[in-house]
Design a protein around this motif. Structure first.
Motif, PDB file in Angstrom:
ATOM      1  N   THR A  36       0.826  -1.216   0.000  1.00 54.95           N
ATOM      2  CA  THR A  36       0.000   0.000   0.000  1.00 54.95           C
ATOM      3  C   THR A  36       0.856   1.259   0.000  1.00 54.95           C
ATOM      4  O   THR A  36       0.336   2.350  -0.245  1.00 54.95           O
ATOM      5  CB  THR A  36      -0.927   0.045   1.227  1.00 54.95           C
ATOM      6  OG1 THR A  36      -0.151   0.216   2.424  1.00 54.95           O
ATOM      7  CG2 THR A  36      -1.772  -1.219   1.324  1.00 54.95           C
ATOM      8  N   GLY A  37       2.151   1.124   0.310  1.00 54.32           N
ATOM      9  CA  GLY A  37       3.020   2.284   0.421  1.00 54.32           C
ATOM     10  C   GLY A  37       3.015   2.923   1.790  1.00 54.32           C
ATOM     11  O   GLY A  37       3.549   4.027   1.956  1.00 54.32           O
ATOM     12  N   VAL A  38       2.445   2.270   2.777  1.00 60.41           N
ATOM     13  CA  VAL A  38       2.339   2.847   4.119  1.00 60.41           C
ATOM     14  C   VAL A  38       3.706   3.323   4.598  1.00 60.41           C
ATOM     15  O   VAL A  38       4.710   2.623   4.473  1.00 60.41           O
ATOM     16  CB  VAL A  38       1.722   1.842   5.114  1.00 60.41           C
ATOM     17  CG1 VAL A  38       2.505   0.548   5.192  1.00 60.41           C
ATOM     18  CG2 VAL A  38       1.536   2.479   6.481  1.00 60.41           C
ATOM     19  N   GLY A  39       3.729   4.553   5.127  1.00 62.48           N
ATOM     20  CA  GLY A  39       4.986   5.130   5.566  1.00 62.48           C
ATOM     21  C   GLY A  39       4.753   6.287   6.514  1.00 62.48           C
ATOM     22  O   GLY A  39       3.633   6.498   7.010  1.00 62.48           O
ATOM     23  N   PRO A  40       5.800   7.057   6.797  1.00 63.09           N
ATOM     24  CA  PRO A  40       5.705   8.150   7.771  1.00 63.09           C
ATOM     25  C   PRO A  40       4.565   9.112   7.453  1.00 63.09           C
ATOM     26  O   PRO A  40       4.342   9.486   6.294  1.00 63.09           O
ATOM     27  CB  PRO A  40       7.071   8.844   7.642  1.00 63.09           C
ATOM     28  CG  PRO A  40       7.991   7.772   7.170  1.00 63.09           C
ATOM     29  CD  PRO A  40       7.166   6.909   6.255  1.00 63.09           C
ATOM     30  N   GLY A  41       3.832   9.458   8.499  1.00 59.64           N
ATOM     31  CA  GLY A  41       2.732  10.398   8.359  1.00 59.64           C
ATOM     32  C   GLY A  41       1.382   9.754   8.125  1.00 59.64           C
ATOM     33  O   GLY A  41       0.355  10.440   8.202  1.00 59.64           O
ATOM     34  N   TRP A  42       1.368   8.445   7.844  1.00 58.72           N
ATOM     35  CA  TRP A  42       0.081   7.772   7.651  1.00 58.72           C
ATOM     36  C   TRP A  42      -0.578   7.536   8.999  1.00 58.72           C
ATOM     37  O   TRP A  42       0.077   7.191   9.983  1.00 58.72           O
ATOM     38  CB  TRP A  42       0.270   6.428   6.960  1.00 58.72           C
ATOM     39  CG  TRP A  42       0.514   6.508   5.482  1.00 58.72           C
ATOM     40  CD1 TRP A  42       1.296   7.418   4.834  1.00 58.72           C
ATOM     41  CD2 TRP A  42       0.016   5.616   4.483  1.00 58.72           C
ATOM     42  NE1 TRP A  42       1.309   7.167   3.498  1.00 58.72           N
ATOM     43  CE2 TRP A  42       0.541   6.054   3.249  1.00 58.72           C
ATOM     44  CE3 TRP A  42      -0.800   4.501   4.508  1.00 58.72           C
ATOM     45  CZ2 TRP A  42       0.245   5.410   2.043  1.00 58.72           C
ATOM     46  CZ3 TRP A  42      -1.078   3.844   3.323  1.00 58.72           C
ATOM     47  CH2 TRP A  42      -0.575   4.295   2.108  1.00 58.72           C
ATOM     48  N   ARG A  43      -1.884   7.706   9.033  1.00 56.11           N
ATOM     49  CA  ARG A  43      -2.707   7.407  10.204  1.00 56.11           C
ATOM     50  C   ARG A  43      -3.354   6.052   9.962  1.00 56.11           C
ATOM     51  O   ARG A  43      -4.104   5.873   9.001  1.00 56.11           O
ATOM     52  CB  ARG A  43      -3.755   8.503  10.375  1.00 56.11           C
ATOM     53  CG  ARG A  43      -4.803   8.248  11.443  1.00 56.11           C
ATOM     54  CD  ARG A  43      -4.353   8.736  12.784  1.00 56.11           C
ATOM     55  NE  ARG A  43      -5.501   8.771  13.705  1.00 56.11           N
ATOM     56  CZ  ARG A  43      -5.490   8.197  14.884  1.00 56.11           C
ATOM     57  NH1 ARG A  43      -4.418   7.534  15.294  1.00 56.11           N
ATOM     58  NH2 ARG A  43      -6.536   8.297  15.683  1.00 56.11           N
ATOM     59  N   CYS A  44      -3.056   5.070  10.835  1.00 58.23           N
ATOM     60  CA  CYS A  44      -3.473   3.687  10.612  1.00 58.23           C
ATOM     61  C   CYS A  44      -4.394   3.195  11.726  1.00 58.23           C
ATOM     62  O   CYS A  44      -4.293   3.631  12.872  1.00 58.23           O
ATOM     63  CB  CYS A  44      -2.259   2.766  10.523  1.00 58.23           C
ATOM     64  SG  CYS A  44      -1.055   3.234   9.269  1.00 58.23           S
ATOM     65  N   LEU A  45      -5.243   2.255  11.368  1.00 58.46           N
ATOM     66  CA  LEU A  45      -6.123   1.575  12.315  1.00 58.46           C
ATOM     67  C   LEU A  45      -5.956   0.077  12.145  1.00 58.46           C
ATOM     68  O   LEU A  45      -6.101  -0.453  11.039  1.00 58.46           O
ATOM     69  CB  LEU A  45      -7.589   1.965  12.066  1.00 58.46           C
ATOM     70  CG  LEU A  45      -8.658   1.184  12.843  1.00 58.46           C
ATOM     71  CD1 LEU A  45      -8.532   1.414  14.346  1.00 58.46           C
ATOM     72  CD2 LEU A  45     -10.067   1.563  12.359  1.00 58.46           C
TER      73      LEU A  45
END
Length: 258
Positions: A36-45
């Motif tokens: 997904t490209g998840v990285g710094p600054g992402w808000r995750c649940l």
């Protein structure tokens, strides 16, 4: 029909359940999350976090993770991780809040799974991602066994486990329906990836099944197994001649339109 999650986090078996799941399926789950490209600054649940492995990985990648569970005692603290006791069926979620939401082996246990899926879609920011990882336990054939009786006993155990899930309100085959449900809920770029794993004595998936003969003992007996049969199927799964396919694991991505 009663609705009861079969793997109770208050059980003495919960820690081993989380360890076995993590060892068996974290590599596949984390590889898909990385896509997904998840990285710094992402808000995750992380929904139904159970143990801590996936939530900790997300916290290290993104720096901001909300990990929820109806019984969150097993979620260990970490930098960037907030833990919340939360019932995904009945408790609200904010709309348009998260860049990435992940749930593994949660919705298939809930009769309200379609409503919960739509709640999760609403909670994703426009342009954000939802990843749902679920089983289809209707597939998982014996490939080799010491003899026909051993193969039949293993198959009887799998059938009893499926009845156990169904009696508790779950749908062990829902994995194959996730992609269509995500598309119907309005997500785009829906990408279902099925996976199979070889199972043999000592493999992570088989250790998880052996654990289930203890964790789910009372429910399996209610579904028609005896303690003698459960001991017998443990012996089958410990035999070096035993080979089986895992059930199908579906990891499904979907993106909310920007």
């Amino acid at each position: 029909m009663t609705t009861t999650y079969v793997f109770d986090n208050h059980s003495v078996h919960a820690t081993e359940q989380h360890r076995c799941l993590s060892e068996a399926y974290d590599p596949f789950t984390l590889a898909r999350l990385a896509e997904t490209g998840v990285g710094p600054g992402w808000r995750c649940l992380e929904v139904g976090a159970g143990g801590s492995g996936v939530a900790h990985w997300l916290a290290a990648r993104a720096g901001s993770v909300l990990a929820t569970d109806i019984k969150p005692e097993h979620i260990a603290p970490a930098r960037g991780l907030v833990v919340l006791q939360h019932d995904i069926v009945h408790d609200p979620l904010p709309d348009n809040e998260f860049d990435l939401i992940h749930a593994r082996l949660v919705l298939q246990h809930l009769p309200e799974r379609e409503e919960v899926l739509r709640k999760l879609v609403r909670a994703v920011k426009p342009g954000g991602w939802l990843q749902i990882d679920e089983f289809d336990i209707s597939y998982g054939p014996v490939l080799l066994a010491p003899d026909d009786q051993a193969a039949r006993l293993y198959e009887a155990f799998l059938a009893a486990k499926e009845r156990t899930f169904r009696a508790a309100g779950g749908d062990g085959t829902w994995g194959r329906q996730v992609a269509a449900s995500m598309a119907a809920a309005g997500l785009v770029d829906v990408d279902p990836v099925p996976a199979l794993f070889p199972w043999h004595a000592g493999s992570p998936g088989v250790r998880l099944l052996v654990h289930h003969t203890h964790h789910l003992r009372d429910r399996l007996v209610a579904a028609g197994m005896t303690d003698e049969q459960l001991a017998g199927v443990r012996a089958v799964m410990a035999d070096p001649r035993f080979r089986a396919s895992s059930c199908v694991v579906y990891s499904v991505h979907g993106r909310r339109p920007a």
